[in-house]
Design a protein around this motif. Structure first.
Motif, short mmCIF file in Angstrom:
data_model
loop_
_atom_site.label_atom_id
_atom_site.label_comp_id
_atom_site.label_asym_id
_atom_site.label_seq_id
_atom_site.Cartn_x
_atom_site.Cartn_y
_atom_site.Cartn_z
N THR A 148 60.95 41.60 -4.77
CA THR A 148 59.79 40.88 -4.22
C THR A 148 59.30 39.86 -5.25
OG1 THR A 148 59.14 42.80 -2.92
CG2 THR A 148 57.43 41.15 -3.32
N VAL A 149 59.43 38.60 -4.91
CA VAL A 149 59.00 37.55 -5.83
C VAL A 149 57.60 37.09 -5.40
CG1 VAL A 149 59.55 35.28 -6.81
CG2 VAL A 149 61.40 36.83 -6.10
N PRO A 150 56.58 37.29 -6.25
CA PRO A 150 55.23 36.93 -5.85
C PRO A 150 55.11 35.44 -5.53
CG PRO A 150 55.24 38.16 -7.91
CD PRO A 150 56.65 37.81 -7.61
N MET A 151 54.14 35.12 -4.67
CA MET A 151 53.89 33.71 -4.28
C MET A 151 53.68 32.86 -5.53
SD MET A 151 53.18 32.95 -0.90
CE MET A 151 51.57 32.27 -0.56
N GLY A 152 54.25 31.71 -5.54
CA GLY A 152 54.04 30.79 -6.64
C GLY A 152 55.00 31.00 -7.80
N ARG A 153 55.79 32.10 -7.75
CA ARG A 153 56.77 32.34 -8.81
C ARG A 153 58.16 31.99 -8.29
NH1 ARG A 153 54.30 36.39 -12.13
NH2 ARG A 153 56.03 36.31 -13.60
N SER A 154 59.06 31.67 -9.19
CA SER A 154 60.43 31.43 -8.75
C SER A 154 61.40 32.11 -9.71
CB SER A 154 60.72 29.92 -8.67
OG SER A 154 60.57 29.38 -9.95
N VAL A 155 62.60 32.35 -9.21
CA VAL A 155 63.61 33.04 -10.02
C VAL A 155 64.65 32.02 -10.47
CG1 VAL A 155 65.40 34.81 -9.97
CG2 VAL A 155 63.23 35.20 -8.78
N GLU A 156 64.71 31.85 -11.76
CA GLU A 156 65.69 30.89 -12.28
C GLU A 156 67.08 31.51 -12.34
OE1 GLU A 156 66.65 29.06 -16.43
OE2 GLU A 156 64.49 29.02 -16.02
N ALA A 157 67.12 32.81 -12.69
CA ALA A 157 68.44 33.46 -12.81
C ALA A 157 68.41 34.87 -12.24
CB ALA A 157 68.87 33.51 -14.27
#
Ligand code: SF4
Ligand code: SF4
Length: 435
Positions: A148-157
């Protein structure tokens, strides 16, 4: 070729994988009885929703998650609940468990394939949650929470942990070489949920055949997965060391991989993600390596969750006469087991029968500093241990006790054989209690 690794600390134990590396996956015939604990994951135990005498179907929910950090538990077999009892699992946790008397004939409800690619990512995440998937490298953190990726965050890797750095264990290796298409598709399921900038599959260089096979398969499928061989070094499978080795990022104390733009997922978990997404099959079985010098026939076994260790040992033709110690997990981070009736849980990747006790004696600290030199977290194990020994838990916490990963590098190098990791586990528990 110069291979990447983490820089600070670490050790190089004999990997002992030769005992089981070439043993193909074998499916354990369904045992007569399974003991399915409600405490199989990090967080609150699940709530048992069945009672004695209830019939259960393979894959049916028998325990529901009791909080955000918790996971559903499913029946690994068709059968009937013969008993509910309190059971201790390998980690020492005691919780309710359903003792299932398994039917002689078992169903296989997972033959139809589903097209997960068409699912919105919220639905895919909900599917992962409902299948009870947890991290299968041992940490058992609920996977739906991790993805679960919180709103406003992103996963680079998105970094997939195919390192399997604990000596003896070969369950992830066998999955990679026998089910490469499935684990790669499982990785793409995780990627569809977290939408990463790049995907790295990290594998240590003692498994170069897996590196080559998965690189070739990934390119045949057109998956944007970069397979990265790493120098062999323990504890590279730890999330923090893995991120340093692969993307050169340091996760600060008290922070998570997501705080440095990364999500780490174990390779065995990706196999479970594949089965969940493609067949809607819950996490009811897993691969476990049964090995050690005192096992007659080391094997990599697909066994239902809840299988008693004694059934696994019997399937491997028993233990030799010199067997002294039974360890659940690997020799570095595993748990001594004193009852072979202990059941497998979702995090059980290994069971070792060894001819000697791991900590058979200890002498006073000789101030050699080896533990400090080899600690990958940059801690001072000798000083933390001394403080815990004299009940100064807060002083040990001030020295960074809570950052200790319990990797065992300090104990492995300690010439006095001090039970450092046991001390740190106790220190953490007592420190929390005092708080
Ligand atoms: S067990 Fe803890 S103190 Fe010992 S080497 Fe590992 S991280 Fe450091
Ligand atoms: S390795 Fe063992 S003997 Fe050496 S300083 Fe650390 S605790 Fe003391």
């Amino acid at each position: 070729m110069k291979l990447a690794t983490f820089r600070r600390g670490g050790v190089h134990p004999d990997d002992m994988k030769r005992l089981s590396k070439d043993r193909k996956l074998e499916r354990l015939p369904m045992p007569e009885e399974l003991i399915v604990s409600m405490s199989q994951h990090l967080g609150a135990p699940a709530t048992l929703v069945k009672k004695k005498g209830d019939p259960v179907a393979r894959g049916e929910v028998i325990g529901t998650a009791s909080g955000y950090i918790s996971a559903d538990v499913h029946s690994p077999a068709d059968g009937v609940i013969a008993e509910i009892r309190r059971v201790r699992v390998q980690s020492g946790a005691v919780a309710d468990a359903a003792v299932i008397k398994c039917s002689p004939e078992q169903s296989d409800p997972w033959t139809e394939k589903h097209d997960w690619q068409k699912m919105p990512k919220e639905d895919l995440l909900e599917l992962v949650r409902s299948m009870g998937i947890v991290g299968m490298g041992g940490a058992t953190f609920p996977t739906s929470v991790k993805l679960t990726v919180p709103m406003g965050r992103s996963v680079e890797a998105l970094v997939i942990n195919g390192v399997e750095c604990e000596p003896y264990l070969t369950s992830d290796y066998r999955l990679m070489v026998e089910r490469p298409d499935e684990v790669l598709e499982g990785i793409m399921v995780a990627a569809a949920i977290v939408d990463p900038g790049r995907i790295i599959l990290a594998i240590e260089a003692n498994k170069m055949d897996a590196v080559e096979l998965l690189s070739r398969k990934a390119s045949e499928h057109g998956y944007p997965i970069s397979v990265m061989p790493l120098k062999v070094k323990y504890p590279q499978g730890d999330e923090k060391q893995l991120l340093k080795a692969t993307i050169g990022r340091e996760v600060p104390s008290g922070k998570l991989p997501l705080d440095v733009g990364a999500v780490v997922c174990n390779l065995g978990t990706c196999n479970a993600l594949y089965e969940a997404a493609v067949y809607h099959k819950p996490l009811i079985e897993r691969v476990i390596t049964v090995s050690g010098e005192s096992i007659v026939e080391p094997k990599n076994i697909i066994a239902p969750i809840g299988t008693k260790f004694s059934d696994l040992i019997a399937y491997c033709k028993g233990e030799k006469d010199d067997a002294v110690s039974l360890v659940a997990g690997g020799p570095m981070m595993g748990f001594d087991v004193y009852d072979d009736g202990t059941p497998m849980v979702k995090g059980s990747g290994g069971l070792l029968s060894l001819p000697e006790l791991v900590d058979d004696f200890s002498a006073p600290c000789v101030l050699c500093g080896k533990c400090v030199q080899h600690c990958p977290m940059g801690l001072m194990p000798n000083r933390m241990f001394r403080n815990i020994k004299y009940g100064n838990y807060q002083a040990a916490i001030d020295l960074g006790l809570m950052d200790c990963k319990e990797c065992g590098c300090c104990a492995y190098t300690c010439p006095s054989h001090l039970p450092l990791v046991q001390g740190f586990k106790l220190g953490k528990k007592m420190g929390r209690k005092k708080k």
